[in-house]
Design a protein around this motif. Sequence first.
Motif, PDB file in Angstrom:
ATOM      1  N   ASP A  31     -36.470-160.758  35.278  1.00 58.59           N
ATOM      2  CA  ASP A  31     -36.428-162.007  36.036  1.00 58.59           C
ATOM      3  C   ASP A  31     -34.984-162.301  36.447  1.00 58.59           C
ATOM      4  N   THR A  32     -34.580-161.720  37.563  1.00 56.44           N
ATOM      5  CA  THR A  32     -33.214-161.913  38.056  1.00 56.44           C
ATOM      6  C   THR A  32     -33.241-161.921  39.581  1.00 56.44           C
ATOM      7  N   SER A  33     -32.079-162.085  40.185  1.00 56.58           N
ATOM      8  CA  SER A  33     -32.024-162.058  41.651  1.00 56.58           C
ATOM      9  C   SER A  33     -30.681-161.491  42.091  1.00 56.58           C
ATOM     10  N   GLU A  35     -28.890-162.725  44.264  1.00 60.24           N
ATOM     11  CA  GLU A  35     -27.989-163.883  44.378  1.00 60.24           C
ATOM     12  C   GLU A  35     -27.286-164.164  43.043  1.00 60.24           C
ATOM     13  N   TRP A  36     -28.067-164.195  41.952  1.00 58.24           N
ATOM     14  CA  TRP A  36     -27.493-164.501  40.628  1.00 58.24           C
ATOM     15  C   TRP A  36     -26.489-163.420  40.232  1.00 58.24           C
ATOM     16  N   ILE A  37     -26.892-162.155  40.375  1.00 57.08           N
ATOM     17  CA  ILE A  37     -26.022-161.053  39.936  1.00 57.08           C
ATOM     18  C   ILE A  37     -24.730-161.041  40.763  1.00 57.08           C
ATOM     19  N   ALA A  39     -23.301-163.549  42.465  1.00 58.53           N
ATOM     20  CA  ALA A  39     -22.448-164.720  42.197  1.00 58.53           C
ATOM     21  C   ALA A  39     -21.768-164.617  40.828  1.00 58.53           C
ATOM     22  N   ARG A  40     -22.477-164.126  39.809  1.00 57.40           N
ATOM     23  CA  ARG A  40     -21.921-164.108  38.451  1.00 57.40           C
ATOM     24  C   ARG A  40     -21.049-162.893  38.161  1.00 57.40           C
ATOM     25  N   THR A  41     -21.286-161.774  38.908  1.00 53.46           N
ATOM     26  CA  THR A  41     -20.589-160.529  38.547  1.00 53.46           C
ATOM     27  C   THR A  41     -19.947-159.789  39.721  1.00 53.46           C
ATOM     28  N   ALA A 115     -14.535-147.972  23.234  1.00 55.27           N
ATOM     29  CA  ALA A 115     -15.374-148.627  24.248  1.00 55.27           C
ATOM     30  C   ALA A 115     -14.650-148.612  25.606  1.00 55.27           C
ATOM     31  N   CYS A 116     -14.616-149.754  26.287  1.00 56.57           N
ATOM     32  CA  CYS A 116     -14.076-149.767  27.654  1.00 56.57           C
ATOM     33  C   CYS A 116     -12.586-149.456  27.707  1.00 56.57           C
ATOM     34  N   THR A 117     -11.889-149.597  26.575  1.00 55.30           N
ATOM     35  CA  THR A 117     -10.447-149.312  26.553  1.00 55.30           C
ATOM     36  C   THR A 117     -10.188-147.837  26.243  1.00 55.30           C
ATOM     37  N   ASP A 154     -33.596-156.791  28.913  1.00 57.44           N
ATOM     38  CA  ASP A 154     -32.640-157.876  28.652  1.00 57.44           C
ATOM     39  C   ASP A 154     -31.837-158.157  29.923  1.00 57.44           C
ATOM     40  N   ARG A 155     -32.206-159.196  30.647  1.00 56.79           N
ATOM     41  CA  ARG A 155     -31.558-159.455  31.945  1.00 56.79           C
ATOM     42  C   ARG A 155     -30.083-159.826  31.810  1.00 56.79           C
ATOM     43  N   SER A 156     -29.693-160.305  30.609  1.00 56.05           N
ATOM     44  CA  SER A 156     -28.294-160.743  30.465  1.00 56.05           C
ATOM     45  C   SER A 156     -27.342-159.558  30.330  1.00 56.05           C
ATOM     46  N   THR A 221     -25.816-155.258  22.821  1.00 52.25           N
ATOM     47  CA  THR A 221     -26.023-156.705  22.679  1.00 52.25           C
ATOM     48  C   THR A 221     -24.670-157.385  22.891  1.00 52.25           C
ATOM     49  N   MET A 222     -24.705-158.536  23.505  1.00 49.44           N
ATOM     50  CA  MET A 222     -23.428-159.147  23.891  1.00 49.44           C
ATOM     51  C   MET A 222     -23.523-160.660  23.979  1.00 49.44           C
ATOM     52  N   GLU A 223     -22.447-161.313  23.548  1.00 45.42           N
ATOM     53  CA  GLU A 223     -22.294-162.752  23.803  1.00 45.42           C
ATOM     54  C   GLU A 223     -21.397-162.887  25.028  1.00 45.42           C
ATOM     55  N   GLY A 224     -22.050-162.907  26.180  1.00 46.02           N
ATOM     56  CA  GLY A 224     -21.361-162.784  27.460  1.00 46.02           C
ATOM     57  C   GLY A 224     -20.237-163.775  27.695  1.00 46.02           C
ATOM     58  N   ARG A 225     -20.511-165.036  27.422  1.00 44.87           N
ATOM     59  CA  ARG A 225     -19.498-166.066  27.723  1.00 44.87           C
ATOM     60  C   ARG A 225     -18.227-165.870  26.922  1.00 44.87           C
ATOM     61  N   GLU A 226     -18.404-165.601  25.631  1.00 41.94           N
ATOM     62  CA  GLU A 226     -17.252-165.445  24.756  1.00 41.94           C
ATOM     63  C   GLU A 226     -16.471-164.177  25.134  1.00 41.94           C
ATOM     64  N   ALA A 261     -15.341-154.698  35.030  1.00 37.40           N
ATOM     65  CA  ALA A 261     -16.505-155.205  34.300  1.00 37.40           C
ATOM     66  C   ALA A 261     -17.244-156.239  35.136  1.00 37.40           C
ATOM     67  N   ASN A 262     -16.471-157.051  35.839  1.00 34.33           N
ATOM     68  CA  ASN A 262     -17.047-158.223  36.477  1.00 34.33           C
ATOM     69  C   ASN A 262     -16.005-158.779  37.445  1.00 34.33           C
ATOM     70  N   LEU A 263     -16.396-159.027  38.681  1.00 33.02           N
ATOM     71  CA  LEU A 263     -15.445-159.502  39.690  1.00 33.02           C
ATOM     72  C   LEU A 263     -14.815-160.835  39.296  1.00 33.02           C
ATOM     73  N   SER A 318      -7.281-152.934  30.384  1.00 34.63           N
ATOM     74  CA  SER A 318      -8.696-152.819  30.064  1.00 34.63           C
ATOM     75  C   SER A 318      -9.044-153.626  28.815  1.00 34.63           C
ATOM     76  N   PHE A 319     -10.348-153.778  28.626  1.00 31.69           N
ATOM     77  CA  PHE A 319     -10.844-154.634  27.563  1.00 31.69           C
ATOM     78  C   PHE A 319     -12.253-154.193  27.195  1.00 31.69           C
ATOM     79  N   GLY A 320     -12.586-154.216  25.906  1.00 36.64           N
ATOM     80  CA  GLY A 320     -13.951-153.834  25.558  1.00 36.64           C
ATOM     81  C   GLY A 320     -14.316-154.144  24.119  1.00 36.64           C
TER      82      GLY A 320
HETATM   83  C1  LIG Z   1     -22.909-162.008  31.389  1.00 35.03           C
HETATM   84  C2  LIG Z   1     -22.412-163.091  32.324  1.00 35.03           C
HETATM   85  C3  LIG Z   1     -22.420-162.563  33.756  1.00 35.03           C
HETATM   86  C4  LIG Z   1     -23.317-164.294  32.229  1.00 35.03           C
HETATM   87  O1  LIG Z   1     -22.819-165.340  33.053  1.00 35.03           O
HETATM   88  P1  LIG Z   1     -22.703-166.812  32.483  1.00 35.03           P
HETATM   89  O2  LIG Z   1     -22.228-167.644  33.587  1.00 35.03           O
HETATM   90  O3  LIG Z   1     -21.843-166.751  31.259  1.00 35.03           O
HETATM   91  O4  LIG Z   1     -24.191-167.142  32.161  1.00 35.03           O
HETATM   92  P2  LIG Z   1     -24.867-167.564  30.786  1.00 35.03           P
HETATM   93  O5  LIG Z   1     -24.862-166.415  29.828  1.00 35.03           O
HETATM   94  O6  LIG Z   1     -24.259-168.826  30.322  1.00 35.03           O
HETATM   95  O7  LIG Z   1     -26.337-167.803  31.291  1.00 35.03           O
HETATM   96  C5  LIG Z   1     -26.616-168.786  32.244  1.00 35.03           C
HETATM   97  C6  LIG Z   1     -28.089-168.737  32.549  1.00 35.03           C
HETATM   98  O8  LIG Z   1     -28.359-167.558  33.346  1.00 35.03           O
HETATM   99  C7  LIG Z   1     -29.435-166.856  32.728  1.00 35.03           C
HETATM  100  N1  LIG Z   1     -29.270-165.432  33.011  1.00 35.03           N
HETATM  101  C8  LIG Z   1     -28.665-164.489  32.249  1.00 35.03           C
HETATM  102  N2  LIG Z   1     -28.738-163.298  32.871  1.00 35.03           N
HETATM  103  C9  LIG Z   1     -29.409-163.501  34.032  1.00 35.03           C
HETATM  104  C10 LIG Z   1     -29.786-162.657  35.093  1.00 35.03           C
HETATM  105  N3  LIG Z   1     -29.493-161.347  35.095  1.00 35.03           N
HETATM  106  N4  LIG Z   1     -30.440-163.200  36.117  1.00 35.03           N
HETATM  107  C11 LIG Z   1     -30.754-164.495  36.167  1.00 35.03           C
HETATM  108  N5  LIG Z   1     -30.423-165.354  35.179  1.00 35.03           N
HETATM  109  C12 LIG Z   1     -29.743-164.858  34.131  1.00 35.03           C
HETATM  110  C13 LIG Z   1     -29.343-167.179  31.269  1.00 35.03           C
HETATM  111  O9  LIG Z   1     -30.580-166.956  30.640  1.00 35.03           O
HETATM  112  C14 LIG Z   1     -28.965-168.631  31.310  1.00 35.03           C
HETATM  113  O10 LIG Z   1     -30.127-169.386  31.548  1.00 35.03           O
HETATM  114  P3  LIG Z   1     -30.343-170.784  30.783  1.00 35.03           P
HETATM  115  O11 LIG Z   1     -29.220-171.655  31.226  1.00 35.03           O
HETATM  116  O12 LIG Z   1     -31.675-171.198  31.287  1.00 35.03           O
HETATM  117  O13 LIG Z   1     -30.300-170.441  29.328  1.00 35.03           O
HETATM  118  C15 LIG Z   1     -20.956-163.514  31.965  1.00 35.03           C
HETATM  119  O14 LIG Z   1     -20.945-164.202  30.746  1.00 35.03           O
HETATM  120  C16 LIG Z   1     -20.042-162.337  31.856  1.00 35.03           C
HETATM  121  O15 LIG Z   1     -19.731-161.694  32.829  1.00 35.03           O
HETATM  122  N6  LIG Z   1     -19.528-162.057  30.656  1.00 35.03           N
HETATM  123  C17 LIG Z   1     -18.695-160.906  30.438  1.00 35.03           C
HETATM  124  C18 LIG Z   1     -19.568-159.699  30.321  1.00 35.03           C
HETATM  125  C19 LIG Z   1     -18.793-158.412  30.370  1.00 35.03           C
HETATM  126  O16 LIG Z   1     -18.163-158.121  31.355  1.00 35.03           O
HETATM  127  N7  LIG Z   1     -18.872-157.623  29.309  1.00 35.03           N
HETATM  128  C20 LIG Z   1     -18.259-156.352  29.210  1.00 35.03           C
HETATM  129  C21 LIG Z   1     -16.832-156.488  28.877  1.00 35.03           C
HETATM  130  S1  LIG Z   1     -16.128-154.926  28.722  1.00 35.03           S
END
Ligand SMILES: CC(C)(COP(=O)(O)OP(=O)(O)OC[C@H]1O[C@@H](n2cnc3c(N)ncnc32)[C@H](O)[C@@H]1OP(=O)(O)O)[C@@H](O)C(=O)NCCC(=O)NCCS
Length: 332
Positions: A31-33, A35-37, A39-41, A115-117, A154-156, A221-226, A261-263, A318-320
């Motif tokens: 469940d993604t789009s 647009e979301w990918i 804008a976020r990455t 990892a990425c480094t 895992d869409r995240s 598995t990842m805590e994306g925001r942190e 990793a991410n724009l 780099s970072f990972g």
């Molecule tokens: C992963 C990442 C793009 C997520 O963006 P974010 O703005 O932090 O988004 P969040 O994790 O807070 O999630 C926001 C919402 O989008 C949703 N979401 C997550 N992945 C999604 C996807 N692929 N498509 C649509 N929605 C998605 C989440 O479920 C969440 O929904 P909710 O608010 O209903 O719970 C961002 O945290 C990131 O780039 N982190 C670094 C990751 C990285 O580069 N790692 C490798 C380093 S080497």
Amino acid sequence: MPMSATSYINGLGRYVPPRAVSNADLEKLVDTSDEWITARTGIKVRHIAEKGQPSSDLAYEASKRALEHAGIEPGELTHVLVATCTPDSYCPNTASMLAHRLGVGTPMAMDINAACTGFLYSLEIARSLLCTYPDAKVLVTASEVLSSRTNWADRSTCVLFGDGAGAAVLTNKPTGELPFSVGPMQLRSDGQYADLLTIKGGGSATPYTLGETVREDFFITMEGREVFKQAVRNMASLCKELLEKAGMDINDVDLLVPHQANLRIIEALGNRLKIDRNKVFSNVQKYGNTSAASIPIALTEGIEQGILAKGDSVLVTSFGAGLTWGAGLLQA
Ligand SMILES: CC(C)(COP(=O)(O)OP(=O)(O)OC[C@H]1O[C@@H](n2cnc3c(N)ncnc32)[C@H](O)[C@@H]1OP(=O)(O)O)[C@@H](O)C(=O)NCCC(=O)NCCS
């Protein structure tokens, strides 16, 4: 005391598998789009290996190109390093497979997992080897098949990564068309944040028993925001520290080649470093995050596209997972 000999990257090569997976393709999986990918990455496409295609296969293709670019035959190599967190197997190492396939003979062959480094860590190790053995010819390859450890439900995480390899040939003498001297480097790690980004399952700390079904922890598995925050903060502060130690200013840098990793991470890093946007390289749009392979792929593409030219001072960072991070200066 750090060593004084100068090491050179004399050849670079890259390879990504042909299968391209677009954001529209991923819309069919989770469940993604687009647009979301986007804008976020910033990511639009990533390349994915065939099922069962190992990291050594991608490494082989990138290494052949780097050796050709350097004008060095595989048989001349003395050391083969492979940076990867997705090795062909737990044991034996991927570097031995690669060396054998290239026909290197019986070199010292070693995998490096940062990892990425991983590519920057490997450059530092290559340079140390070249200090000990001044006539050495070292192949540093970074190769990842992250798709083999991606949870496609895992869409995240599944939208972020891609497969690929990059390679560099190092000696103590500049040869070839565009040698880079490897300047000062800073490399770090901090295990207190280990759980932020992991591929744990199947390791000795989380073993499986025979017949057991793999769990989610088998995959990334990842805590994306942190991770996002730590990435920007750590890369920016280490780049500043490196430049200061080198007696340089950000204006002395011709090109910043950050881990792809991410724009948004790349843009935030550029802003913190106060570097002109035109001097920041990015190709994450086309490949996603290829982990250790991302910097050598970017450097190779930078040369191919004429963005990186003779005389340029290049800041790589780099970072990972680990966490690990690093920064280095290369002079073309
Ligand atoms: C992963 C990442 C793009 C997520 O963006 P974010 O703005 O932090 O988004 P969040 O994790 O807070 O999630 C926001 C919402 O989008 C949703 N979401 C997550 N992945 C999604 C996807 N692929 N498509 C649509 N929605 C998605 C989440 O479920 C969440 O929904 P909710 O608010 O209903 O719970 C961002 O945290 C990131 O780039 N982190 C670094 C990751 C990285 O580069 N790692 C490798 C380093 S080497």
